[in-house]
Design a protein around this motif. Structure first.
Motif, PDB file in Angstrom:
ATOM      1  N   VAL A  67       0.946  -1.186   0.032  1.00  0.00           N
ATOM      2  CA  VAL A  67      -0.146   0.042   0.120  1.00  0.00           C
ATOM      3  C   VAL A  67       0.961   1.263   0.096  1.00  0.00           C
ATOM      4  N   VAL A  68       0.425   2.221  -0.731  1.00  0.00           N
ATOM      5  CA  VAL A  68       1.463   3.475  -0.856  1.00  0.00           C
ATOM      6  C   VAL A  68       0.471   4.655  -0.360  1.00  0.00           C
ATOM      7  N   PRO A  69       0.691   5.218   0.863  1.00  0.00           N
ATOM      8  CA  PRO A  69       0.276   6.422   1.286  1.00  0.00           C
ATOM      9  C   PRO A  69       0.380   7.744   0.529  1.00  0.00           C
ATOM     10  N   TYR A  70      -0.505   8.363   0.069  1.00  0.00           N
ATOM     11  CA  TYR A  70      -0.324   9.698  -0.635  1.00  0.00           C
ATOM     12  C   TYR A  70      -1.448  10.770  -0.366  1.00  0.00           C
ATOM     13  N   ASN A  71      -0.977  11.763  -0.146  1.00  0.00           N
ATOM     14  CA  ASN A  71      -1.987  13.029   0.242  1.00  0.00           C
ATOM     15  C   ASN A  71      -3.175  12.598   1.135  1.00  0.00           C
ATOM     16  N   GLY A  72      -2.691  11.910   2.064  1.00  0.00           N
ATOM     17  CA  GLY A  72      -3.940  11.589   3.056  1.00  0.00           C
ATOM     18  C   GLY A  72      -4.641  10.216   2.806  1.00  0.00           C
ATOM     19  N   LYS A  73      -4.360   9.567   1.670  1.00  0.00           N
ATOM     20  CA  LYS A  73      -5.125   8.538   1.149  1.00  0.00           C
ATOM     21  C   LYS A  73      -4.298   7.391   0.821  1.00  0.00           C
ATOM     22  N   GLN A  74      -4.570   6.076   0.856  1.00  0.00           N
ATOM     23  CA  GLN A  74      -3.876   4.844   0.555  1.00  0.00           C
ATOM     24  C   GLN A  74      -4.360   4.230  -0.917  1.00  0.00           C
ATOM     25  N   TYR A  75      -3.319   3.924  -1.448  1.00  0.00           N
ATOM     26  CA  TYR A  75      -3.469   3.401  -2.715  1.00  0.00           C
ATOM     27  C   TYR A  75      -2.727   1.959  -3.048  1.00  0.00           C
ATOM     28  N   LYS A  76      -3.406   1.157  -3.965  1.00  0.00           N
ATOM     29  CA  LYS A  76      -2.822  -0.140  -3.985  1.00  0.00           C
ATOM     30  C   LYS A  76      -2.975  -0.375  -5.781  1.00  0.00           C
ATOM     31  N   ARG A  77      -1.778  -0.968  -6.158  1.00  0.00           N
ATOM     32  CA  ARG A  77      -1.808  -1.244  -7.596  1.00  0.00           C
ATOM     33  C   ARG A  77      -2.765  -2.567  -8.044  1.00  0.00           C
TER      34      ARG A  77
END
Length: 686
Positions: A67-77
């Motif tokens: 998981v990648v945290p970015y700009n207060g949100k969590q993203y996953k490929r």
């Protein structure tokens, strides 16, 4: 060439175990090496360019789920989601030039990209789409790449291990191939040398020694290059090419089909090259053999060349052969230059150009990933490398095949197997019955020769040069076989006896003795274990030579160089005489054996012969008639026929040819002529 290839394969099969292991090592080395582009493709498409795959916002946080945290949100490929795992809003990370931007929505299509003023413009043909986008800093971009670093390092480590393992397999296959090649050539040289021992004497009458030596040394060395270099490159190249074509089909069958024309082009190249190279190489090897033959002859005849001031003529003759050799070498050089690896590089570049045109001008450019294209170009480069190696080895291939032809031509000569057994010592009763013989068909050198030599008798052969004296002894030794009639030893036809067993109980002393490199003692015994040191000394004592050789620094252990050139002619003859006696022959042949010996030494040998001839049949060829006065039978030959025979006293009483020859040698020329004329007149009167 097919027959030659089969013979070469048969030799290779003598050492098939190391060759098979080498080929297995080679296949393993190829497999490990060809896995490199696949790993690179995985690294590029999945872990480097995979950042452009769809990303989804997720609610739960699990640091193990990439998981990648970015700009207060969590993203996953997208490719990291488990089956059935919930996905939120889709976002995309896209590269435009050297910059990366985050688009917080899905895109309709992909194409040429341009990032300006917080907007990403994508163009594909006439279609155009604009998306709000945020440019990512290096630190932000690093965050999205960070989950892939571990996989990249694992793949890099796997690649490194494969390189090391492949290097080990490659070393093993190179070592085994070359070791097997050396053993193959060792066996071939042994076979060739053994074949020389089997060949009849008349083969060497028609072949210069230098040409025979060239086949054993130069030609077998060229064949060694075939196994060490040529076949190694061809085996390696073939396996690489097959492996690469298979890998290309796995990558993309359409691109693989594009490269297939390379194979028939390579085959056509080899066929055309061999058509011309074979002819040139035959001429080159033939000229090289002639050069070796002339060098060998010049070295052996240097005394005559310099004595008769023939140096300039010899140089001119050599220069002519050398010019012819160089001319064909230059023709071969021109052919190699035209069909060299440079032409292969041109073809490779043309294929690369065609590949760019093919991919760029078709719909494939939207279907092929960068990783596939990288792997394809890498494989194509790798495929041309072994093909260049094969092309570079074509000159060596042709040279080796021509040399192999010459080696097998020698091996195919009709020879006689060396008999290993021992035979009982025969008595030595020799009989010639109506023997006719010719070295060349229709040119008889012996005509109806008939005589008998009983055990213990001494038979002398006299006559002018070319009368057939040496030919009689050549037939007795079976250096040649009779054309008509027969020769028997103890009533047995010599043609029914193996040559080695016939000669086992024969001894010969030639007019021009041959000594081998070694010592005086080894030249007497010929390193036969059955000839003891005491026997050698006894033989030298019997011929009256032991005191002469004891005066040398090392006695009978004095070194002898090639042909015994450090010894006098008389010393060489005494060694040769002792050699024959050491083997205790039943039949002793002296071919002008005392011609090179001074009067004092000759007296010693004559005294020894009176003892040695007892129980032994002795044949003597002599021009000095005073040495054969005590012979039991004297045969007078003229143009291949026996014109007179008998003892010395009987022949002198006949006042014939022998009487005239003897008187001439004694200096009684006028008395001999008068006696012969008187005898002729008396016979006419009667």
């Amino acid at each position: 060439m097919k027959h030659t290839g089969k013979r070469l394969f048969q030799y290779a099969m003598l050492f098939k175990k190391p060759l098979i292991i080498a080929l297995l090592f080679l296949a393993a080395a190829v497999a490990t090496e060809l896995s490199g582009p696949f790993i690179a493709k995985q690294m590029i498409d999945r872990h480097i360019l995979g950042i452009e795959k769809p990303w989804y916002e997720i609610a739960s946080v699990n640091q193990t789920d990439k998981v990648v945290p970015y700009n207060g949100k969590q993203y996953k490929r997208s490719d990291n989601f488990a089956e059935g795992e919930a996905k939120g809003k889709e976002v995309r990370i896209l590269q435009a030039g050297s910059q990366f931007a985050l688009v917080e929505q899905a895109i309709s299509f992909d194409g040429a990209r341009k990032l300006t003023d917080g907007q990403l413009t994508i163009t594909q043909g006439a279609e155009k789409a604009v998306y709000p986008a945020k440019k990512l800093s290096i630190q932000e971009l690093y965050m999205f790449y960070e989950p892939e670093f571990m996989n990249l390092m694992k793949l890099g480590a796997i690649y490194l291990v494969l390189v090391i393992v492949g290097a080990g397999f490659s070393y093993g296959q190179h070592y085994l191939l070359q070791a097997a090649a050396n053993r193959i050539i060792q066996r071939m040289r042994t076979d060739v040398f053994a074949q020389i021992q089997r060949l009849p004497i008349h083969y060497f009458d028609n072949q210069p020694a230098g040409k025979v030596v060239s086949r054993i040394t130069n030609d077998t060395e060229s064949v060694r290059e075939l196994y060490v270099q040529v076949l190694a490159n061809f085996f390696t190249g073939t396996i690489y090419i097959v492996g690469i074509i298979g890998a290309l089909f796995v990558l993309d069958y359409r691109l693989a089909l594009f490269t297939l024309p390379i194979i028939p082009m390579l085959y056509l190249w080899i066929v055309v090259y061999r058509k011309y190279a074979s002819r040139y190489n035959h001429e080159i090897r033939e000229r090289l053999s002639s050069i070796n033959g002339m060098i060998n002859e010049s070295i052996q005849g240097m005394t005559i060349i310099q004595a008769f001031r023939r140096q300039k003529e010899s140089i001119q003759e050599f220069e002519q052969l050398n010019d012819e050799y160089t001319s064909y070498q230059n023709k071969m050089l021109s052919l190699n230059s035209i069909t060299s690896h440079n032409l292969m590089n041109v073809i490779r570049n043309l294929f690369f150009f065609g590949l760019i045109w093919y991919v760029g001008g078709s719909s494939l450019n939207t279907l092929i990933t960068v990783g596939v294209l990288y792997a394809f170009v890498d494989y194509l480069n790798r495929m041309f490398h072994p093909m260049t190696g094969i092309v570079n080895q074509l000159p060596n291939l042709e040279r080796a095949l021509v040399s192999a032809d010459r080696v097998f031509e020698l091996l195919d000569e009709q020879g006689i197997d060396v008999a290993d057994g021992k035979s009982a010592r025969y008595l030595g009763n020799v009989k010639f019955e109506n023997v006719r013989f010719a070295y060349k068909e229709g040119e008889d050198v012996l005509k109806n020769i008939s005589f008998e030599a009983r055990q213990g008798q001494t038979v002398a052969l006299v006559g002018h040069t070319g009368s057939g004296k040496s030919s009689i002894l050549n037939l007795l030794f079976r250096f040649y076989d009779v054309n008509e009639g027969r020769i028997t030893v103890d009533g047995r036809d010599v043609r029914d006896m193996p040559k080695q067993m016939l000669r086992e109980h024969m001894g010969i002393v030639l007019q021009d003795p041959f000594l081998f490199t070694g010592t005086i003692a080894s030249n007497v015994s010929l390193d036969d274990p059955s000839i003891t040191r005491e026997r050698v000394e006894r033989a030298l004592t019997d011929v009256g030579a032991v005191e002469m050789f004891r005066s040398l620094p090392q006695g009978i252990d004095e070194p002898v160089i090639e042909k015994g050139s450090t010894l006098s002619a008389g010393q060489r003859q005494l060694v040769s005489f002792a050699r024959a006696l050491a083997f205790d022959p039943a039949i002793l042949i002296l071919d002008e054996a005392t011609a090179s010996i001074d009067t004092e030494t000759e007296a010693l040998i004559q005294a020894a012969l009176d003892v040695l001839k007892k129980g032994r049949t002795t044949f003597i060829i002599a021009h000095r008639l005073s040495t054969i006065k005590n012979a039991d039978l004297i045969l007078v030959l003229d143009h291949g026929e026996i014109v007179e025979q008998g003892s010395h006293d009987e022949l002198m009483q006949q006042l014939g040819r022998y009487y005239q020859m003897y008187q001439l040698q004694q200096g009684h020329r006028e008395a001999a002529t008068a006696a012969v004329e008187e005898a002729n007149v008396s016979s006419v009167t009667e």
